[in-house]
Each structure stands twice: as structure tokens, then as C-alpha cells.
Design an enzyme around this catalytic site. Structure first.
Site, PDB file in Angstrom:
ATOM      1  N   GLU A 144      69.147  68.900  -6.006  1.00 61.56           N
ATOM      2  CA  GLU A 144      70.364  68.104  -5.809  1.00 61.56           C
ATOM      3  C   GLU A 144      71.442  68.756  -6.674  1.00 61.56           C
ATOM      4  O   GLU A 144      71.381  68.697  -7.907  1.00 61.56           O
ATOM      5  CB  GLU A 144      70.120  66.662  -6.264  1.00 61.56           C
ATOM      6  CG  GLU A 144      71.336  65.785  -6.056  1.00 61.56           C
ATOM      7  CD  GLU A 144      71.159  64.353  -6.585  1.00 61.56           C
ATOM      8  OE1 GLU A 144      70.363  64.138  -7.522  1.00 61.56           O
ATOM      9  OE2 GLU A 144      71.852  63.459  -6.070  1.00 61.56           O
ATOM     10  N   PHE A 159      76.498  58.074 -14.373  1.00 57.18           N
ATOM     11  CA  PHE A 159      77.909  58.341 -14.679  1.00 57.18           C
ATOM     12  C   PHE A 159      78.810  58.343 -13.454  1.00 57.18           C
ATOM     13  O   PHE A 159      80.023  58.212 -13.575  1.00 57.18           O
ATOM     14  CB  PHE A 159      78.039  59.712 -15.386  1.00 57.18           C
ATOM     15  CG  PHE A 159      77.998  60.876 -14.433  1.00 57.18           C
ATOM     16  CD1 PHE A 159      79.150  61.281 -13.768  1.00 57.18           C
ATOM     17  CD2 PHE A 159      76.812  61.553 -14.159  1.00 57.18           C
ATOM     18  CE1 PHE A 159      79.120  62.341 -12.853  1.00 57.18           C
ATOM     19  CE2 PHE A 159      76.777  62.596 -13.253  1.00 57.18           C
ATOM     20  CZ  PHE A 159      77.933  62.988 -12.600  1.00 57.18           C
ATOM     21  N   GLU A 188      76.255  56.986 -21.000  1.00 58.03           N
ATOM     22  CA  GLU A 188      76.928  57.352 -22.250  1.00 58.03           C
ATOM     23  C   GLU A 188      78.060  58.354 -22.003  1.00 58.03           C
ATOM     24  O   GLU A 188      78.842  58.662 -22.903  1.00 58.03           O
ATOM     25  CB  GLU A 188      75.920  57.902 -23.271  1.00 58.03           C
ATOM     26  CG  GLU A 188      75.273  59.238 -22.917  1.00 58.03           C
ATOM     27  CD  GLU A 188      74.062  59.106 -21.983  1.00 58.03           C
ATOM     28  OE1 GLU A 188      74.054  58.203 -21.124  1.00 58.03           O
ATOM     29  OE2 GLU A 188      73.151  59.937 -22.111  1.00 58.03           O
ATOM     30  N   LYS A 231      73.138  48.845 -19.954  1.00 55.97           N
ATOM     31  CA  LYS A 231      73.257  50.112 -20.701  1.00 55.97           C
ATOM     32  C   LYS A 231      73.966  51.089 -19.766  1.00 55.97           C
ATOM     33  O   LYS A 231      73.347  51.721 -18.918  1.00 55.97           O
ATOM     34  CB  LYS A 231      71.859  50.617 -21.091  1.00 55.97           C
ATOM     35  CG  LYS A 231      71.803  51.475 -22.317  1.00 55.97           C
ATOM     36  CD  LYS A 231      72.196  52.907 -22.216  1.00 55.97           C
ATOM     37  CE  LYS A 231      71.735  53.792 -21.141  1.00 55.97           C
ATOM     38  NZ  LYS A 231      72.704  54.937 -20.981  1.00 55.97           N
ATOM     39  N   CYS A 273      75.918  59.902  -4.854  1.00 52.51           N
ATOM     40  CA  CYS A 273      74.524  59.949  -4.416  1.00 52.51           C
ATOM     41  C   CYS A 273      74.462  59.983  -2.892  1.00 52.51           C
ATOM     42  O   CYS A 273      73.451  60.332  -2.317  1.00 52.51           O
ATOM     43  CB  CYS A 273      73.747  58.761  -4.943  1.00 52.51           C
ATOM     44  SG  CYS A 273      74.201  57.230  -4.156  1.00 52.51           S
TER      45      CYS A 273
HETATM   46  P1  NAD Z   1      70.701  60.334 -15.115  1.00 56.89           P
HETATM   47  O1  NAD Z   1      69.378  60.071 -14.528  1.00 56.89           O
HETATM   48  O2  NAD Z   1      70.893  61.537 -15.958  1.00 56.89           O
HETATM   49  O3  NAD Z   1      71.163  59.087 -16.028  1.00 56.89           O
HETATM   50  C1  NAD Z   1      71.000  57.756 -15.591  1.00 56.89           C
HETATM   51  C2  NAD Z   1      70.780  56.875 -16.812  1.00 56.89           C
HETATM   52  O4  NAD Z   1      69.574  57.270 -17.455  1.00 56.89           O
HETATM   53  C3  NAD Z   1      71.903  56.955 -17.837  1.00 56.89           C
HETATM   54  O5  NAD Z   1      72.225  55.647 -18.267  1.00 56.89           O
HETATM   55  C4  NAD Z   1      71.289  57.783 -18.947  1.00 56.89           C
HETATM   56  O6  NAD Z   1      71.749  57.411 -20.219  1.00 56.89           O
HETATM   57  C5  NAD Z   1      69.808  57.507 -18.840  1.00 56.89           C
HETATM   58  N1  NAD Z   1      68.992  58.651 -19.302  1.00 56.89           N
HETATM   59  C6  NAD Z   1      69.366  59.951 -19.332  1.00 56.89           C
HETATM   60  N2  NAD Z   1      68.351  60.722 -19.802  1.00 56.89           N
HETATM   61  C7  NAD Z   1      67.321  59.897 -20.042  1.00 56.89           C
HETATM   62  C8  NAD Z   1      65.992  60.098 -20.528  1.00 56.89           C
HETATM   63  N3  NAD Z   1      65.530  61.295 -20.838  1.00 56.89           N
HETATM   64  N4  NAD Z   1      65.192  59.018 -20.637  1.00 56.89           N
HETATM   65  C9  NAD Z   1      65.642  57.786 -20.308  1.00 56.89           C
HETATM   66  N5  NAD Z   1      66.897  57.544 -19.864  1.00 56.89           N
HETATM   67  C10 NAD Z   1      67.731  58.574 -19.720  1.00 56.89           C
HETATM   68  O7  NAD Z   1      71.754  60.302 -13.883  1.00 56.89           O
HETATM   69  P2  NAD Z   1      73.285  60.714 -13.904  1.00 56.89           P
HETATM   70  O8  NAD Z   1      73.386  62.194 -14.068  1.00 56.89           O
HETATM   71  O9  NAD Z   1      74.045  59.818 -14.809  1.00 56.89           O
HETATM   72  O10 NAD Z   1      73.684  60.319 -12.401  1.00 56.89           O
HETATM   73  C11 NAD Z   1      73.531  61.169 -11.297  1.00 56.89           C
HETATM   74  C12 NAD Z   1      72.240  60.886 -10.555  1.00 56.89           C
HETATM   75  O11 NAD Z   1      72.211  59.532 -10.129  1.00 56.89           O
HETATM   76  C13 NAD Z   1      72.117  61.709  -9.274  1.00 56.89           C
HETATM   77  O12 NAD Z   1      70.784  62.124  -9.139  1.00 56.89           O
HETATM   78  C14 NAD Z   1      72.485  60.714  -8.176  1.00 56.89           C
HETATM   79  O13 NAD Z   1      71.951  61.012  -6.916  1.00 56.89           O
HETATM   80  C15 NAD Z   1      71.886  59.467  -8.736  1.00 56.89           C
HETATM   81  N6  NAD Z   1      72.487  58.292  -8.152  1.00 56.89           N
HETATM   82  C16 NAD Z   1      71.734  57.582  -7.254  1.00 56.89           C
HETATM   83  C17 NAD Z   1      72.271  56.457  -6.641  1.00 56.89           C
HETATM   84  C18 NAD Z   1      71.469  55.672  -5.653  1.00 56.89           C
HETATM   85  O14 NAD Z   1      71.845  54.542  -5.362  1.00 56.89           O
HETATM   86  N7  NAD Z   1      70.378  56.207  -5.123  1.00 56.89           N
HETATM   87  C19 NAD Z   1      73.584  56.056  -6.937  1.00 56.89           C
HETATM   88  C20 NAD Z   1      74.326  56.813  -7.864  1.00 56.89           C
HETATM   89  C21 NAD Z   1      73.755  57.918  -8.464  1.00 56.89           C
END
Ligand code: NAD
Length: 502
Positions: free
Chosen positions: A387, A155, A182, A179, A287
Site C-alpha cells: 500500500e 493520521f 500523534e 487516542k 484508505c
Molecule cells: P498506523 O497503523 O501507522 O497508525 C494507526 C494508529 O496506530 C495511530 O494512532 C498510531 O499511533 C498507532 N500506532 C502506530 N504504531 C503503533 C505500534 N507499533 N503499536 C501500536 N500502535 C501503533 O496508520 P496511519 O499511518 O496513521 O494511517 C494510514 C493507514 O490507515 C493506511 O494503511 C490506511 O489504509 C489505513 N486506514 C484504513 C481505513 C479503513 O477504514 N480501512 C481508514 C483510514 C485509514
């Protein structure tokens, strides 16, 4: 018509058409500053997801043969369209995600750089050739597209991260199923509309919505060849296991706990301003946000000034001029960050600045947390281990640079780090010894431009190849190595066995 029926729904993009989902399961997209429901997003059904993949599979048959110059031209047009719609894209992004308009423009612009890079695909997707590897024999490589690739995005950068993925995948000749998160999929949908306007043919880019179920289906779909994931370490590790087990190529860029090390010889004013921006900008939901500052030796005396800088930042809705940081993405995020701050207090850290419940008079419903600073933080504390993904900075101390480096390398995450110093020798030592992907020297958020690739170490990354840059061309292509010989009419004999004798 009821009030609920008047709320717009986010469409799916399947086979070049924006279609209403038949799903029974929907989620509200909420403006984090006002709680206004902006739209509803569906959790796509299995049949819809299969239709998106089938369309991408069909489109691959012709897209893979589309000349590289024609593919490049689509992205030349696309970068122009994104530039023309920058303000509109930023406004959508701020409404659904919360960050300031300036940060939202930055989000789009960092993605735009990747689109510009994709327009240069002709110089990137090049094989190698060795002439006369044996008498009359040449060997060369073809970098051929894989087929249907899928992208799963978080997000916090809802424009930049989809743009890390589909432009380069498609420029390489693949087709794509995206995808988006959401929580804020609307800007990705506008970017998809512009992509079609730029000339991406039906089926080459598809967008489905959903959460865990959709992600698991993508990980297991037999027609998907590669998965790019960006998000948390917990979900990314799950995606990596599941998709690898299903035989796919997978890259997962994941969570972070980014440390900045400050040496006492650093430029004081620049360093403190950089630290405040990197720790609290975008409400810490980056991130690459700096969430730990290690003050080395005499630099520990800079703490009061750092706290004063943090306190001077303006918390307000992202649309308000002069706002430095907007709200957190959701009520759940707000509660989680506040409870982690409480944990920090309970576990004995010194709360130098408490950002809970900041007064934002025009937006009483917003998910706001202001800049928060803890000192006396130790590695066992929850605020250090987790985090937080909010505007919370943990300040620690070290006697020497080596002690600080050891602390960074002992943390499970290895996404980004920075050193502030005027010493070239210290900087070089740091660069050599630190086990982190993105390394900044007097640069607090060293996100590489697309001439290079984003990377990460340890719990921040799974898979060999990173997003964008040269590595992504390797990721989104299969190398075919061709060894060839041609016979003239007069040639006789030749080796009896089928391997080439050198
Ligand atoms: P998230 O892991 O909750 O969600 C990422 C994606 O996974 C979304 O599309 C979501 O719909 C999906 N998802 C959520 N729950 C799931 C499940 N149980 N099973 C399968 N898929 C699922 O991450 P977020 O909260 O949207 O984003 C923040 C995180 O992303 C932080 O940890 C941040 O550090 C990381 N991030 C990393 C980078 C990088 O390049 N390393 C860049 C941006 C964000």
C-alpha cells in the site's frame, strides 16, 4: 522564554479538564507544507492513561442511566456546533495534515454525518420483543452499553475517523477514551472541546496521546471493554490479537489496495475524471484511494488520456486556492513513496508520469509528490504488493471482466473497489463475484453514508462489525435477552422445572 517554550502543547482531556501532560516524551506536530512546528504533543504517561480510564469508568455509572433522549440532544447540539465551526476545523486540519481546505471540510463533513446519525440514537438502540413465547411469557432484548470503550485513529482522516467512533459509542451510553494519531491530533482536540460544549459530561469523553506504548496499554487495560481501531494492517492485526487476548471486543479497519476496473463501454470522460480524482486526491492518502486501475480490452487505449488528466492536476499547499493535492504527511512518508517509485522503475514497470520533486515554488520545504502513473505493472512488483499511500496509480490490463475480478480477489486487501461500465449485467456479475467490502458501480470512492456501515474483506478488516450504521450499535452494546412471566393472585401450579416448557 526560549523559542521552544513558546510552542503550544497539546493537552490531554481527563475527567472533563484539559490538562498539561507530565510526560518527558514529546513529539513536534509539523505543517507538512512548510515544516513549521505548530505544537508539541505528549506521549501520555501510564498514570495519565490510567486516570483517563478511571474517569471514564466512574462517569459510566451515571451516563449509562441517562435517558436516551438526553443523550440524543447532546448530539443534536454537537452537530450544530461542528457546522458552525466548520471553517475553523478545516483550517486546523489542513495546517497539521496537509490536505486541501476543500478536502479538509469533506473530512469534517463526513464525520458530521455520523454525529447527525448519533442524534437519532432513539431509533437505533431498540431491542426486540416476542409476545407469548409460551403461555403468559414474553421474551425481549435490551441493548445495553458496555462500559469504557477506546478508539485508536490514523493520521489520514483526523476529524472523520474520531467522529466515526466516540459519538456513536457515547450515544449508546458508553464512555470513551480516544487516542488520536500523534501526527495530527489538534483537530481531534478542537472536536473534543466542542463535544464538551455540546454537553458531554466530565469523564464521558477523554483524550490521551501517544504511540505504540499508549496503544498497548489501552489494549490490555482491564477496565476497557471494547476497542475500535482504524489504521494500517500491520498495526491493526497487532491490536486485534492483543486486545482480543485481553478479552475485549475489537474491530479493526485496516489497509487497502483498491482496484478500479474499467470496461470499454464505460462513459469515457466521467470515468477518467473519476479515476484521476480517486487516485490522486488527498495525495493518495485515503484508505479508499484507487491505487490500481485495470483497463479491460479496448479500454487500454485510454491510458494516454488518463496520464494527461493526472498531469493536469495542481500540486500545492492545501491552503492555496485551486490546489488539487497537497503534501504528504511527513518527510518519512515522502521518502518512502519516492523509494517505492524507484522500486517500480527498477522492477520494470513503465513510468508514464513521474511526480517526484514537483515544482511548488512558494513551498520549497513541502513534502510534495505529484501524480505518478505506472503502466506494465505485474502482481509481483513492490508497487503492486505494497500500500503506497501516496499519489501513485498502477495501471494494469486484463482481457476480460472475469480476469480483472480474479486479479482483485487475489490481492490480499479487500477494502474498496469500483467498476466503470454501462452494462447492468456486467455490474451485477461484478457485485456478486468480487470479494471486497465497499463496492462502487460508476462510483470511484464508495464510502457508505451512516445509514449503512463501513466494512472490508480479508486483510482490510478484522472483527465482525464495522464502524457506524446499524452494525456499530451492535458493537457498542451488549444484548441482554429477558424472558418474563407474571403471576396473577389466582394462578396455581406451573412447570416444576425452571426452564419454560413450550
Ligand atoms: P498506523 O497503523 O501507522 O497508525 C494507526 C494508529 O496506530 C495511530 O494512532 C498510531 O499511533 C498507532 N500506532 C502506530 N504504531 C503503533 C505500534 N507499533 N503499536 C501500536 N500502535 C501503533 O496508520 P496511519 O499511518 O496513521 O494511517 C494510514 C493507514 O490507515 C493506511 O494503511 C490506511 O489504509 C489505513 N486506514 C484504513 C481505513 C479503513 O477504514 N480501512 C481508514 C483510514 C485509514
Amino acid at each position: 522564554m526560549s523559542e521552544r517554550d513558546a510552542i503550544p502543547s497539546v493537552r490531554l482531556l481527563i475527567d472533563g479538564r484539559f490538562v498539561e501532560s507530565a510526560s518527558e516524551q514529546w513529539r513536534d506536530i509539523v505543517n507538512p507544507a512548510t515544516q513549521q512546528v505548530l505544537a508539541r504533543v505528549p506521549f501520555a504517561t501510564g498514570a495519565e492513561l490510567n486516570a483517563a480510564v478511571a474517569s471514564a469508568r466512574e462517569a459510566f455509572k451515571s451516563w449509562r442511566k441517562t435517558p436516551i433522549t438526553a443523550r440524543a440532544r447532546v448530539f443534536l447540539k454537537y452537530q450544530q456546533l461542528i457546522r458552525e465551526h466548520l471553517k475553523e476545523l478545516a483550517a486546523i486540519l489542513t495546517a497539521e495534515q496537509g490536505k486541501t481546505l476543500a478536502d479538509a471540510e469533506g473530512d469534517v463533513l463526513r464525520g458530521l454525518e455520523v454525529v447527525e446519525h448519533a442524534a437519532g440514537i432513539g431509533n437505533l438502540q431498540l431491542g426486540e420483543l416476542a409476545n407469548n413465547v409460551a403461555a403468559g411469557v414474553d421474551t425481549y432484548t435490551l441493548l445495553q452499553p458496555l462500559g469504557v470503550c477506546a478508539g485508536i485513529t490514523p493520521f489520514n482522516f483526523p476529524a472523520m475517523i474520531p467522529l466515526w467512533m466516540f459519538p456513536m459509542a457515547i450515544a449508546c451510553g458508553n464512555t470513551f477514551v480516544l487516542k488520536p494519531s500523534e501526527l495530527d491530533p489538534m483537530v481531534a482536540m478542537r472536536l473534543a472541546e466542542l463535544a464538551l460544549e455540546a454537553g458531554i459530561p466530565p469523564g464521558v469523553l477523554n483524550v490521551v496521546h501517544g504511540g505504540a506504548e499508549a496503544v498497548d496499554r489501552l489494549c490490555e487495560h482491564p477496565d476497557i471493554k471494547a476497542i475500535s481501531f482504524v489504521g494500517s494492517t500491520r498495526i491493526g492485526s497487532h491490536v486485534y490479537r492483543r486486545a482480543s487476548q485481553a478479552g475485549k471486543r475489537v474491530q479493526c479497519m485496516m489497509g487497502a489496495k483498491n482496484h478500479a476496473i474499467v470496461l470499454p463501454d464505460a462513459h469515457r470522460e466521467q470515468t477518467l475524471a473519476n479515476l484521476a480524482g480517486a487516485a490522486f486526491g488527498a495525495a493518495g492518502q485515503r484508505c479508499m484511494a484507487v491505487s490500481v486501475a485495470i483497463l479491460v480490452g479496448e479500454a487500454r487505449q485510454w491510458l494516454p488520456e488518463l496520464v494527461a488528466k493526472a498531469a493536469s492536476l495542481k500540486v500545492n499547499a492545501g491552503v492555496e486556492p485551486g490546489s488539487d493535492l497537497g503534501p504528504l504527511i511527513s518527510r518519512a512518508a515522502l521518502e518512502r513513496v519516492c523509494s517505492l517509485i524507484e522500486c517500480g522503475v527498477q522492477e520494470g514497470a513503465q513510468l508514464e508520469l513521474d511526480g517526484r520533486h514537483p515544482p511548488v515554488s512558494d513551498y520549497p520545504q513541502g513534502n510534495f509528490v505529484g501524480p505518478t502513473v505506472f503502466s506494465e505493472v505485474t502482481p509481483e512488483m513492490s508497487i503492486y504488493r505494497e500500500e503506497i499511500f501516496g499519489p501513485v496509480l498502477c495501471v494494469m490490463q486484463a482481457a476480460t471482466l472475469d480476469e480483472a475480478i480474479a486479479l482483485v480477489n487475489a490481492n490480499p486487501h479487500g477494502n474498496g473497489t469500483a467498476l466503470f461500465t454501462r452494462s447492468g449485467a456486467a455490474a451485477r456479475h461484478f457485485q456478486e463475484e468480487i470479494d471486497v467490502g465497499q463496492v462502487g458501480i460508476n462510483v470511484p470512492i464508495p464510502v457508505p453514508v451512516p445509514l449503512f456501515s463501513f466494512t472490508g474483506s480479508r486483510a482490510s478488516k478484522l472483527g465482525d462489525l464495522g464502524p457506524y450504521g446499524k452494525q456499530i450499535v451492535q458493537f457498542y452494546t451488549q444484548t441482554k435477552t429477558v424472558t418474563q412471566r407474571w403471576f396473577d393472585e389466582g394462578d396455581v401450579g406451573g412447570p416444576v422445572n425452571t426452564t419454560i416448557t413450550l
